[in-house]
Motif scaffolding. Structure first.
Motif, PDB file in Angstrom:
ATOM      1  N   LEU A 115       0.738   8.898  -6.794  1.00 55.17           N
ATOM      2  CA  LEU A 115       1.117   7.806  -5.895  1.00 55.17           C
ATOM      3  C   LEU A 115       2.615   7.516  -5.992  1.00 55.17           C
ATOM      4  CD1 LEU A 115      -1.879   5.369  -6.450  1.00 55.17           C
ATOM      5  CD2 LEU A 115      -1.329   6.575  -4.329  1.00 55.17           C
ATOM      6  N   LYS A 116       3.148   7.547  -7.208  1.00 52.81           N
ATOM      7  CA  LYS A 116       4.576   7.300  -7.395  1.00 52.81           C
ATOM      8  C   LYS A 116       5.411   8.394  -6.739  1.00 52.81           C
ATOM      9  CE  LYS A 116       4.454   4.408 -11.516  1.00 52.81           C
ATOM     10  NZ  LYS A 116       4.879   4.271 -12.924  1.00 52.81           N
ATOM     11  N   ARG A 117       4.945   9.628  -6.817  1.00 50.62           N
ATOM     12  CA  ARG A 117       5.660  10.723  -6.151  1.00 50.62           C
ATOM     13  C   ARG A 117       5.666  10.526  -4.634  1.00 50.62           C
ATOM     14  NH1 ARG A 117       3.216  14.889  -9.890  1.00 50.62           N
ATOM     15  NH2 ARG A 117       4.844  15.198 -11.429  1.00 50.62           N
ATOM     16  N   LYS A 118       4.503  10.151  -4.087  1.00 49.72           N
ATOM     17  CA  LYS A 118       4.414   9.909  -2.647  1.00 49.72           C
ATOM     18  C   LYS A 118       5.354   8.773  -2.245  1.00 49.72           C
ATOM     19  CE  LYS A 118      -0.364  11.399  -2.009  1.00 49.72           C
ATOM     20  NZ  LYS A 118      -1.720  10.963  -1.658  1.00 49.72           N
ATOM     21  N   LYS A 119       5.376   7.726  -3.065  1.00 45.68           N
ATOM     22  CA  LYS A 119       6.228   6.579  -2.779  1.00 45.68           C
ATOM     23  C   LYS A 119       7.702   6.999  -2.780  1.00 45.68           C
ATOM     24  CE  LYS A 119       7.322   1.989  -4.543  1.00 45.68           C
ATOM     25  NZ  LYS A 119       7.139   1.069  -5.661  1.00 45.68           N
ATOM     26  N   LEU A 120       8.080   7.864  -3.711  1.00 41.79           N
ATOM     27  CA  LEU A 120       9.454   8.341  -3.770  1.00 41.79           C
ATOM     28  C   LEU A 120       9.819   9.184  -2.548  1.00 41.79           C
ATOM     29  CD1 LEU A 120      11.929   8.240  -5.561  1.00 41.79           C
ATOM     30  CD2 LEU A 120      11.092  10.267  -6.741  1.00 41.79           C
ATOM     31  N   VAL A 121       8.883  10.005  -2.092  1.00 42.39           N
ATOM     32  CA  VAL A 121       9.116  10.812  -0.888  1.00 42.39           C
ATOM     33  C   VAL A 121       9.325   9.893   0.314  1.00 42.39           C
ATOM     34  CG1 VAL A 121       8.015  12.406   0.737  1.00 42.39           C
ATOM     35  CG2 VAL A 121       7.920  12.867  -1.713  1.00 42.39           C
ATOM     36  N   HIS A 131       5.495   2.515   2.324  1.00 40.72           N
ATOM     37  CA  HIS A 131       6.076   2.314   1.000  1.00 40.72           C
ATOM     38  C   HIS A 131       5.411   1.120   0.315  1.00 40.72           C
ATOM     39  CE1 HIS A 131       9.306   1.254  -1.908  1.00 40.72           C
ATOM     40  NE2 HIS A 131       9.431   2.577  -1.989  1.00 40.72           N
ATOM     41  N   GLN A 132       5.244   0.033   1.050  1.00 39.55           N
ATOM     42  CA  GLN A 132       4.599  -1.160   0.505  1.00 39.55           C
ATOM     43  C   GLN A 132       3.133  -0.893   0.172  1.00 39.55           C
ATOM     44  OE1 GLN A 132       5.344  -4.011   3.584  1.00 39.55           O
ATOM     45  NE2 GLN A 132       7.437  -4.424   2.899  1.00 39.55           N
ATOM     46  N   GLU A 133       2.472  -0.144   1.034  1.00 41.20           N
ATOM     47  CA  GLU A 133       1.064   0.206   0.818  1.00 41.20           C
ATOM     48  C   GLU A 133       0.903   1.019  -0.471  1.00 41.20           C
ATOM     49  OE1 GLU A 133      -1.678   3.453   2.931  1.00 41.20           O
ATOM     50  OE2 GLU A 133      -1.062   1.834   4.276  1.00 41.20           O
ATOM     51  N   LEU A 134       1.769   1.980  -0.670  1.00 42.27           N
ATOM     52  CA  LEU A 134       1.717   2.791  -1.890  1.00 42.27           C
ATOM     53  C   LEU A 134       1.992   1.937  -3.112  1.00 42.27           C
ATOM     54  CD1 LEU A 134       3.495   5.990  -0.588  1.00 42.27           C
ATOM     55  CD2 LEU A 134       1.144   5.876  -1.429  1.00 42.27           C
ATOM     56  N   ASP A 135       2.924   1.002  -3.005  1.00 43.96           N
ATOM     57  CA  ASP A 135       3.221   0.102  -4.121  1.00 43.96           C
ATOM     58  C   ASP A 135       1.993  -0.730  -4.484  1.00 43.96           C
ATOM     59  OD1 ASP A 135       5.110  -0.891  -6.031  1.00 43.96           O
ATOM     60  OD2 ASP A 135       5.212  -2.739  -4.860  1.00 43.96           O
ATOM     61  N   ARG A 136       1.290  -1.229  -3.473  1.00 41.66           N
ATOM     62  CA  ARG A 136       0.065  -2.005  -3.731  1.00 41.66           C
ATOM     63  C   ARG A 136      -1.000  -1.136  -4.394  1.00 41.66           C
ATOM     64  NH1 ARG A 136       1.476  -4.408   1.227  1.00 41.66           N
ATOM     65  NH2 ARG A 136       0.182  -2.935   2.370  1.00 41.66           N
ATOM     66  N   GLU A 137      -1.134   0.111  -3.931  1.00 45.42           N
ATOM     67  CA  GLU A 137      -2.114   1.014  -4.527  1.00 45.42           C
ATOM     68  C   GLU A 137      -1.803   1.268  -5.991  1.00 45.42           C
ATOM     69  OE1 GLU A 137      -3.485   4.592  -2.465  1.00 45.42           O
ATOM     70  OE2 GLU A 137      -2.464   3.822  -0.680  1.00 45.42           O
ATOM     71  N   ILE A 138      -0.523   1.461  -6.295  1.00 40.55           N
ATOM     72  CA  ILE A 138      -0.108   1.690  -7.682  1.00 40.55           C
ATOM     73  C   ILE A 138      -0.445   0.467  -8.532  1.00 40.55           C
ATOM     74  CG2 ILE A 138       1.896   1.973  -9.199  1.00 40.55           C
ATOM     75  CD1 ILE A 138       3.144   3.662  -6.847  1.00 40.55           C
ATOM     76  N   GLN A 139      -0.102  -0.712  -8.046  1.00 40.63           N
ATOM     77  CA  GLN A 139      -0.374  -1.945  -8.801  1.00 40.63           C
ATOM     78  C   GLN A 139      -1.869  -2.143  -9.026  1.00 40.63           C
ATOM     79  OE1 GLN A 139       1.955  -3.701 -10.318  1.00 40.63           O
ATOM     80  NE2 GLN A 139       3.426  -2.260  -9.463  1.00 40.63           N
TER      81      GLN A 139
END
Length: 58
Positions: A38-44, A14-22
């Motif tokens: 990326l946001k969809r993956k983070k939500l899953v 979850h944190q990794e996806l957040d960093r990728e989005i940022q």
């Protein structure tokens, strides 16, 4: 993998996806489609995390 290990892995993902989005949003010409994906993956991952934490509570 233990439940606690699974939760920890989900939290890291979850944190990794957040960093990728940022990182993607900071680019001068960012890709809206990539950010959306990326946001969809983070939500899953967040949903999985919520379920995993709920199973520990029971």
């Amino acid at each position: 993998m233990t439940t606690e290990g699974h939760i920890a892995a989900l939290e890291r993902r979850h944190q990794e996806l957040d960093r990728e989005i940022q990182t993607e949003m900071q680019r001068s010409t960012y890709d809206d489609m990539r950010i959306t994906a990326l946001k969809r993956k983070k939500l899953v991952v967040k949903d999985e995390l919520t379920k995993a934490k709920g199973s520990v509570a029971h």
